[in-house]
Design an enzyme around this catalytic site. Structure first.
Site, PDB file in Angstrom:
ATOM      1  CG  HIS A 237     -48.480 -37.654  30.268  1.00 56.07           C
ATOM      2  ND1 HIS A 237     -48.748 -36.372  29.816  1.00 56.07           N
ATOM      3  CD2 HIS A 237     -47.293 -38.016  29.696  1.00 56.07           C
ATOM      4  CE1 HIS A 237     -47.793 -35.986  28.994  1.00 56.07           C
ATOM      5  NE2 HIS A 237     -46.883 -36.959  28.914  1.00 56.07           N
ATOM      6  CB  THR A 249     -50.148 -41.099  22.686  1.00 53.77           C
ATOM      7  OG1 THR A 249     -49.579 -40.786  23.962  1.00 53.77           O
ATOM      8  CG2 THR A 249     -50.834 -39.879  22.117  1.00 53.77           C
ATOM      9  CD  GLU A 307     -44.841 -41.274  28.237  1.00 53.05           C
ATOM     10  OE1 GLU A 307     -44.451 -40.486  29.116  1.00 53.05           O
ATOM     11  OE2 GLU A 307     -45.376 -40.915  27.162  1.00 53.05           O
TER      12      GLU A 307
END
Length: 360
Positions: A237, A249, A307
């Site tokens: 990412h 996250t 995700e």
């Protein structure tokens, strides 16, 4: 230089002495009138045919076989003590390569994949007003994505009529896959794992060898080729390429099937760029869909939807190849020094306008 030679051998040509001796022998015993003349003509004709067959056909075959079997490719010899990049991590602890500019020779890779006659499928979801991104996506993909290879563009959409026709070269085609519409974009995001899984099982395995699953609100700005293809790959990412695992996250609530403890994790993978062989993509999407359904049954939704589940999958099913942030970038992050190429970048947009219910 790579050099493979297929050597061909030719049987030594027997001399004509045997044929002439036989001819003389037959002539001495049977030579009388027309019968003798016809025999001589027949034997001479056979001799001529045999002679030219041995002398010419093997030569042509030998020449053609050299053209087919001999392959030459010139490139610099790899240097054991001179790695192509020393400023970035090139390989993971489980020996999966991380793909950066300068880490591969695309000519060698193209030759290998052409030998296998590989066909690549790329999936996008153009739901509701996201159909506005299709034109830019396809046009830039035709410039930069898998150039010279066979490609199927699989577009999942609930608005097939909004998608224009594209004239694509031979070997590349657009496939529209009509799917149900969903009220919330979050549900679309989570349901795409189910849709990719189902189509992989129903048709993708018959039509393509590899699948590349990406977001549609993007554009290609540099070449993306077969260097990305592997059994199963993920993409770092762009917002977390240099972050510590504690700041990833991940889903941190133990009630969710996507839960990852704070002391675990390798990279934070983007949900908008993953892929692999059809079989491996089926396994990945099936895992994520089942986990999402389990969470839904338990009245919980992972923090970043599909995700989050993708990151859980890659934690315990390590990808065999990882794409660097070159392959997924947002220009709002600037251009750090290590980033030599920006191959696939986000299209500027107003998320609220695109996702707002009144715009749907």
């Amino acid at each position: 230089m790579l050099l493979n030679k297929c050597s061909s051998t030719r049987e030594p040509m027997e001399t004509s002495a045997w044929v002439l001796t036989s001819l003389d022998s037959r002539t001495d015993k049977n030579c009388n009138g027309k019968k003798c003349l016809l025999s001589m003509l027949f034997i001479n004709a056979v001799f001529i045919i045999v002679f030219f067959w041995y002398e010419n056909k093997p030569i042509r075959w030998h020449y053609e076989s050299r053209l087919r079997c001999r392959q030459e490719m010139l490139y610099d010899k790899p240097q054991i003590f001179k790695p192509p990049r020393s400023d970035v991590l090139m390989v993971t602890p489980w020996l999966a390569p991380i793909i950066w500019n300068g880490s591969y020779n695309i000519d060698i890779l193209n030759a290998q994949f052409h030998q296998r006659n590989v066909r690549v499928g790329i999936t996008v979801f153009a739901m509701k007003k996201y159909t506005v991104f299709i034109k830019t996506f396809i046009e830039t993909a035709e410039q930069f994505f898998m150039v010279g290879h066979k490609v199927n563009y699989y577009v999942f959409t609930d608005r097939a009529d909004d998608i224009s026709n594209f004239t694509l070269p031979e070997g590349r085609q657009l496939v529209i896959l009509e799917v149900p519409s969903y009220k919330q974009w979050q549900e679309v995001s989570m349901r795409r794992m189910e849709m990719i899984r189902d189509k992989a099982n129903q048709r993708f395995y018959k039509e393509v060898d590899y699948l590349v699953c990406v977001d549609v609100d993007m554009r290609f700005s540099d070449f993306v080729g077969v260097e990305i293809l592997s059994d199963v790959f993920g993409t770092i990412h762009p917002g977390f390429y240099n972050a510590q695992r504690g700041s990833f996250t991940y889903e941190r609530r133990q009630k969710s099937t996507a839960y990852i403890p704070t002391d675990e994790g390798d990279f934070y993978y983007a949900g908008g760029y993953f892929g692999g062989t059809v079989e491996e993509v089926y396994k990945l999407t099936n895992f994520c869909h089942k986990a999402i359904m389990t969470d839904k049954h338990n009245s919980i939704e992972a923090i970043w939807h599909d995700e989050s589940h993708l990151n859980k999958y890659f934690l315990y099913h390590k990808p065999t190849r990882i794409l660097s942030p070159e392959y997924l970038w947002d220009n709002n992050f600037g251009v750090p020094q290590f980033l030599k190429r920006r191959r696939f970048v986000a299209v500027p947009k107003n998320h609220n306008e695109i996702r707002n219910k009144r715009a749907l």
